[in-house]
Design a protein around this motif. Structure first.
Motif, PDB file in Angstrom:
ATOM      1  N   TRP A 160      43.876  16.032 -11.522  1.00 14.23           N
ATOM      2  CA  TRP A 160      45.262  16.177 -11.098  1.00 14.23           C
ATOM      3  C   TRP A 160      45.557  17.665 -10.886  1.00 14.23           C
ATOM      4  N   TYR A 162      48.825  20.250  -9.944  1.00 20.75           N
ATOM      5  CA  TYR A 162      50.251  20.481  -9.702  1.00 20.75           C
ATOM      6  C   TYR A 162      50.413  21.773  -8.918  1.00 20.75           C
ATOM      7  N   LEU A 192      52.454  16.912  -6.924  1.00 17.85           N
ATOM      8  CA  LEU A 192      51.303  16.558  -7.746  1.00 17.85           C
ATOM      9  C   LEU A 192      50.275  15.864  -6.861  1.00 17.85           C
TER      10      LEU A 192
END
Length: 214
Positions: A160, A162, A192
């Motif tokens: 992930w 951001y 995201l």
């Protein structure tokens, strides 16, 4: 007999200048305030943005190894630890901010490393990989694409990422990355992304005939 000269009243001691605070808003350190030096361009992610982000990330946090690349106040990496990430690495080139990060890590007894280094130079020499990355570079320096490209070999499969940028700027991300969620305030776009999950190797189904050779 001469009288002693009257001493003027002591001037009040001025409050220390150049310090601000950020607050961890969730998890085991919820409500903890951390002192940070005041720096031009330092712009901690707001409470509302962070609350939204960490709601998105909730299933991914337990046990994650996180990287806060342009750490600044370190509030993103430390918030991740507060909410269940296993480890965090905080990279910040400003010596005063890096010192404040070390003090915050010590105060919280957090499982975190602090590196006082230029983010891109540090990435070039890094051999570790991460499940979760926070990328919020100084807006004036336009480092999004360079940093995103440099991150690719440092990411676990299905990681992930951001990314925070000005409200009118959508950074170009590496091919194959998937936009999971995004939002905007008056000043910032926050998004995201997720890297593609590894594809399973092709296998024969039980009813497939075996390959033949001539």
């Amino acid at each position: 007999m001469s009288r002693s000269a009257r001493r003027p009243p002591s001037a009040p001691v001025p409050a220390p200048r150049g310090l601000g605070h950020v607050r961890i808003i969730g998890g085991r350190w919820r409500g903890t305030k951390l002192a940070v030096p005041d720096r031009p361009g330092l712009r901690p992610s707001g409470d509302r943005v962070r609350e939204t982000l960490f709601n998105w990330l909730m299933p991914a946090l337990p046990g994650a190894r996180a990287l806060d690349l342009f750490a600044g106040t370190g509030v993103l990496g430390l918030e991740a630890l507060s909410r269940g990430a296993a480890q965090a690495v905080l990279v910040e080139r400003d010596p005063g901010l890096a010192m404040a990060l070390r003090e915050a890590v010590a105060k919280l007894s957090a499982d975190a490393e602090v590196h006082a280094a230029d983010a891109l130079a540090w990435l070039a020499g890094c051999a570790d990989t991460f499940d979760l990355v926070f990328l919020d570079p100084p807006f004036a320096e336009g480092l999004w694409e360079r940093a995103l490209a440099a991150l690719v070999p440092r990411l676990e499969a299905d990681a992930w990422i951001y990314v925070e940028s000005p409200a009118d700027r959508v950074p170009t991300v590496p091919a194959g990355w998937i936009l999971h969620r995004e939002g905007r305030t008056r000043d910032v776009r926050y998004a995201l992304y997720r890297t593609p999950a590894p594809q399973p190797a092709a296998t024969l189904r039980p009813d497939d005939p075996p390959a033949t050779t001539e």
